[in-house]
Design a protein around this motif. Structure first.
Motif, short mmCIF file in Angstrom:
data_model
loop_
_atom_site.label_atom_id
_atom_site.label_comp_id
_atom_site.label_asym_id
_atom_site.label_seq_id
_atom_site.Cartn_x
_atom_site.Cartn_y
_atom_site.Cartn_z
N HIS A 62 83.94 -0.62 49.02
CA HIS A 62 83.00 -1.43 50.03
C HIS A 62 83.04 -2.75 49.75
O HIS A 62 82.63 -3.38 50.64
CB HIS A 62 81.33 -0.78 49.24
CG HIS A 62 81.56 -0.69 47.64
ND1 HIS A 62 81.23 -2.08 47.34
CD2 HIS A 62 81.71 -0.03 46.80
CE1 HIS A 62 81.40 -2.04 45.86
NE2 HIS A 62 81.56 -0.56 45.74
N PHE A 65 84.48 -4.94 53.26
CA PHE A 65 83.75 -5.28 54.23
C PHE A 65 82.77 -6.46 54.16
O PHE A 65 81.79 -6.23 53.79
CB PHE A 65 82.96 -4.24 54.66
CG PHE A 65 83.76 -2.69 54.84
CD1 PHE A 65 84.42 -2.52 56.10
CD2 PHE A 65 84.08 -1.99 53.72
CE1 PHE A 65 85.06 -1.59 56.09
CE2 PHE A 65 84.99 -0.89 53.83
CZ PHE A 65 85.50 -0.32 55.05
N ASP A 459 88.93 -8.51 58.75
CA ASP A 459 87.85 -8.95 58.73
C ASP A 459 87.05 -8.70 60.03
O ASP A 459 85.86 -9.33 60.23
CB ASP A 459 88.03 -10.48 58.78
CG ASP A 459 88.22 -10.97 57.14
OD1 ASP A 459 87.74 -10.11 56.40
OD2 ASP A 459 88.91 -12.08 57.10
N PHE A 464 83.10 -0.35 59.04
CA PHE A 464 82.28 -0.16 58.19
C PHE A 464 82.53 0.73 57.05
O PHE A 464 83.47 1.53 57.10
CB PHE A 464 80.69 0.23 58.99
CG PHE A 464 80.31 -0.68 60.04
CD1 PHE A 464 79.72 -1.70 59.58
CD2 PHE A 464 80.84 -0.34 61.05
CE1 PHE A 464 79.27 -2.42 60.98
CE2 PHE A 464 80.66 -1.10 62.13
CZ PHE A 464 79.69 -2.24 62.21
#
Length: 895
Positions: A62, A65, A459, A464
């Motif tokens: 996570h 992101f 990037d 997601f």
């Protein structure tokens, strides 16, 4: 008004530049690339945990992101200054510094305490008396330091001037009014107006209206095009192309509609739409805090004619040679994909120094990636040296490009959620097929057409983490069912007609070790392989399971991996129940210390609500039979209801002759039959009447436990009580929360509350005759004692049930009431609280990491994600529970 009139006049006089490429509508009209699930009306119940297990893959970290991490940050930043009421003198105020934030909670320290954190305090931005710096002066309020540090400085005015010089102050609009306490993402509401940069001309903008805000991902529509969605755009709120209304005018840029829509309306229509939107934006301006995290673009070093490699935006699975064809200013250039045809319609891209997908020459060669030659290139093998000589152009130096070796933790086969590039409204399950430098190749699961794989930058704001859609209540396009069936390792469900061939039924019934195998499946070998399990619906189904639904199930499941086969069978059993939630609760209690088990999450749906519970399932084939029998016993049904042994005619347990009461007696409670002694007295007859009345009540575990003790000690003369006590009245409709009757927090071994009070059974002694008055008094005293004990048990149980309903139901609007100060909680107290929430599976993490009450109050979303290695969805759920504790702590104990 003169400036606005000049802007409107420019719209009338100056049409926008025509585009050099064919527009690709943003609403996903390219049907050949739409995922199959997007056009399917069937709602797929997709679960990420199950999918990751079935495919044997892992979720992308996570923390990889960056844009999602930024969107979760609070509008208040550590170090900001504000004015807050003094705790012991609320009529006076003092300046405080924000130390840290957690949702709408702020940890503050009064200025003057320096590094001393003993007086730090939490406050709720929604309820506390907080104001921006300068509010006291404007409103005639008294600024006074706390009494504990009042003598520390002689001149507090001079101290404040020095302390506030160069510091950041909390914005006034986030401390008062409708925007109070909101994060930057939440400040963007439906109908908010923003300026959007043209995709080809960096000096041209047009106003768009926000139609949806999904966790910071905005659906935008051009003003003046309200009646059509064909040109809607989906952009993340951090995109550099988005600016507040008025920014274009301040920088002397032009407000004009994009070329792709300009010809669809008249000039007067565009002028009217612009005037209306400017008026509306002036009335309801978007707070500038929305744009505080926008990155500033750095200057580029490109010149016209430089060559590079670029990801084709129209076909994002290709990398092609391209040329810098125009330099707009120090920030923007135009890059055109090379096409050697004489009358080619070339694709041009507006780029800056850090644009996604622009690469130096020879990047593909160095990374082993295929470079697609320009259209019309004569040779089959593309060579950059020959091509540069042919074109007479130089390559853009490598220092002009962004660092191309940073992968941000992404690796092959990781799973994530990604936008379908041909239908930006759709987010799909995606797999990383390759990572090369800053680029990733993603495969969109279940996507139709040849372009199911495409290239993104690490990037990119179109990717997601796992669970993002669920956390933001947005539909995730799940993999097609056929794909799931190919990757899923679940056991094969055998149809009703398929019976094992070559094995006599007599042998099967009498020899449970003989496991029949269908001819098509071949033998099942290995310690972790489960034989076929048969659903013997003709057996006694017990009080929990619907016999009609059982009859509709397939005859057998398996063979296959033990955990998967048993999980599938248990899911079928749960869905066949009258009340699936009750069966799910019972399954939680099935365990044996000798088992080699694995914990699995099972779901039950009832009356529109979904219940989840963790159930222990055996992993080895030698324990399957024992596991099946224990589950059946817990559900008060025949031990052969589902079993490796098929029942074709008569059940070996002869279950069809048993009534519900007797069957429950034999296979459920296992209570001992106690015959009444001779010579029962009148006083015991009164006690028997009382016990018979109690037995007519609905069964509750604590009362059943006490009744057992009474039967063995003082009620030996209750005739037929053993069999009678098993009779139950039909239960009413199931509550929507866990009932106390079968709560996992109340196992039988913990509900025997009267063991110390009940005297042991003794031989009957000769009894003397009593007078009727003594007998009446004795009976009343005995009834009073029993009634008092029963009442205390019911009160204790009611209080426990209320607490469990409060915690486990997890009503998001219900406030938590704490029985003790969280600062004094031990690790055991914290684990106990977590187990009472919907985050119970995470309790072991708190145990392992020795998190006590003080540590619990300091946890934030980034800390939880980093230290506990949780995905976004579970981390948000856990932080919601932690925030409830913080709010309750502030309300009850902080002051």
């Amino acid at each position: 008004m003169e400036t606005r009139a000049s802007v409107i006049l420019s719209v009338r006089e100056t049409p926008p530049l025509p585009e050099e490429r064919n527009p690709s509508p943003a609403n996903g009209s390219a049907e050949q690339f739409d995922s199959e699930e997007s056009s399917n009306s069937e709602d797929v119940d997709f679960n990420w945990d199950e999918y990751l297990e079935e495919t044997g893959s892992s979720a992308a970290p996570h923390t990889s992101f960056k844009h999602v991490e930024t969107s979760l940050q609070s509008s208040f930043q550590p170090g900001m200054k504000l004015e807050v009421a003094n705790k012991h003198n609320p009529d006076t105020y003092w300046v405080a510094t924000i130390i840290t934030t957690c949702g709408q909670l702020l940890l503050l320290r009064y200025c003057g305490y320096g590094d001393d954190r003993r007086a730090d305090f939490w406050c709720d931005v929604m309820t506390a008396d907080l104001h921006s710096v300068g509010w006291c002066t404007q409103n005639g309020k008294v600024l006074m330091p706390p009494s504990a540090i009042k003598e520390k400085y002689a001149d507090w005015t001079d101290f404040l001037i020095r302390d506030l010089t160069g510091s950041r102050t909390a914005p006034a609009n986030l401390l008062e009014g409708p925007l109070r306490g909101k994060n930057p993402v939440d400040l963007i509401t439906v109908d908010s107006l923003i300026e959007l940069q043209d995709s080809q001309n960096p000096f041209q903008y047009w106003i768009v209206s926000v139609l949806e805000n999904v966790g910071g991902r905005l659906r935008l529509r051009y003003v003046g095009m309200e009646e059509t969605e064909s040109y809607d755009q989906w952009l993340f709120y951090l995109d550099y192309r988005l600016r507040p209304v008025g920014w274009c005018q301040e920088n002397t840029y032009r407000l004009a509609p994009p070329a792709e829509i300009y010809s669809l309306k008249t000039v007067s229509h565009w002028a009217s739409a612009l005037e209306k939107s400017l008026t509306e934006a002036a009335k309801f301006p978007l707070p500038m805090e929305v744009f505080k995290d926008h990155a500033d673009l750095r200057n580029h070093l490109f010149t016209v004619g430089m060559k590079m490699e670029v990801v084709d935006t129209n076909e994002p699975d290709r990398i092609c040679p391209a040329t810098v064809t125009k330099v707009f200013n120090s920030r923007f250039v135009q890059v055109t994909i090379d096409d050697l045809h004489p009358k080619a319609s070339k694709t041009s891209i507006l780029c800056h120094a850090d644009s996604f997908g622009i690469l130096p020459v020879q990047w593909c060669l160095k990374n082993g990636v295929h470079l697609t030659p320009p259209k019309g290139y004569s040779s089959q093998d593309f060579d950059w040296a020959d091509y540069q000589k042919q074109c007479g152009a130089e390559a853009a130096p490598e220092f002009c490009f962004k660092n191309a070796s940073f992968s941000r933790g992404f690796t092959k086969n990781m799973k994530l959620e990604a936008v379908n590039p041909q239908n930006p409204a759709e987010i799909c399950v995606a797999s990383i097929t390759s990572v090369k430098g800053r680029l990733m190749w993603l495969h969109l699961e279940g996507l139709q057409g040849p372009a199911s794989e495409y290239i993104v930058d690490i990037d990119s704001m179109d990717i997601f983490p796992v669970g993002w859609c669920e956390a933001n209540s947005y539909k995730l396009s799940a993999p097609h069912k056929a794909v799931l069936q190919q990757t899923r390792k679940i056991a094969v469900v055998q149809p009703e007609q398929q019976l094992p061939s070559g094995v006599p039924v007599e042998n099967i019934l009498h020899d449970p070790c003989v496991i029949p195998q269908p001819d098509t499946m071949g033998p099942v070998n290995g310690r972790y392989s489960c034989p076929a399990l048969f659903i013997n619906h003709r057996c006694f189904s017990g009080p929990h399971l619907n016999k009609g639904r059982l009859a509709e199930l397939p005859q057998s499941v398996g063979p296959g991996k033990c955990v998967l086969v048993l999980k599938e069978v248990l899911s079928m059993v749960i869905n066949s129940a009258y009340k699936p939630g009750s069966v799910l609760r019972e399954l939680q209690l099935v365990e044996d210390p000798r088992w080699n088990f694995q914990e699995e999450t099972l779901k039950a749906k009832y009356r529109g609500k979904t219940y989840r519970a963790t159930v222990k399932i055996v992993r080895t084939s030698d324990q399957v039979l024992d596991f099946c029998r224990k589950v059946c016993t817990k559900l008060e049904c025949c031990p052969n209801l589902f079993s490796p042994v098929p029942v074709t005619e008569g059940c070996p347990e002869n279950c069809s002759v048993h009534t519900k009461t007797k069957y429950t007696y034999y296979y459920g409670k296992r209570r001992k039959i106690v015959k009444p002694p001779f010579g029962e007295t009148d006083s015991r007859s009164l006690e028997r009447k009382h016990s018979q009345l109690a037995r007519r009540r609905k069964r509750r575990k604590p009362i059943v436990a006490q009744k057992k003790r009474q039967l063995s000690a003082t009620d030996l003369n209750a005739a037929g009580s053993a069999e009678e006590s098993d009779e139950e009245e039909p239960e009413g409709p199931e509550d929507e929360t866990w009932s106390e009757e079968t709560s996992p927090e109340l196992p039988d071994d913990q509900t025997d509350l009267s063991s110390a009070e009940v005297p042991p059974a003794t031989p009957m002694s000769p009894m003397r005759l009593r007078s009727s008055a003594e007998l009446g008094r004795a009976a009343r005293t005995e009834r009073g004692r029993r009634a008092q004990k029963a009442l205390s048990l019911l009160c204790a149980k009611g209080a426990k049930r209320d607490r469990m309903k409060q915690e486990i139901k997890q009503d998001p609007e219900e406030k938590l009431v704490l029985e003790s100060n969280p600062l004094e909680w031990t690790v055991t107290d914290v684990v106990r609280f977590i187990r009472l929430t919907d985050c119970a599976p995470l309790a072991k993490i708190f145990q392992e990491q020795d998190i006590d009450g003080q540590a619990l109050l300091l946890l934030t979303l980034p800390t939880v994600q980093e230290c506990m290695d949780l995905k976004l969805g579970p981390a948000i759920k856990l932080c919601h529970q932690i925030e409830r504790v913080k709010l309750a702590f502030y309300a009850q104990y902080a002051n």
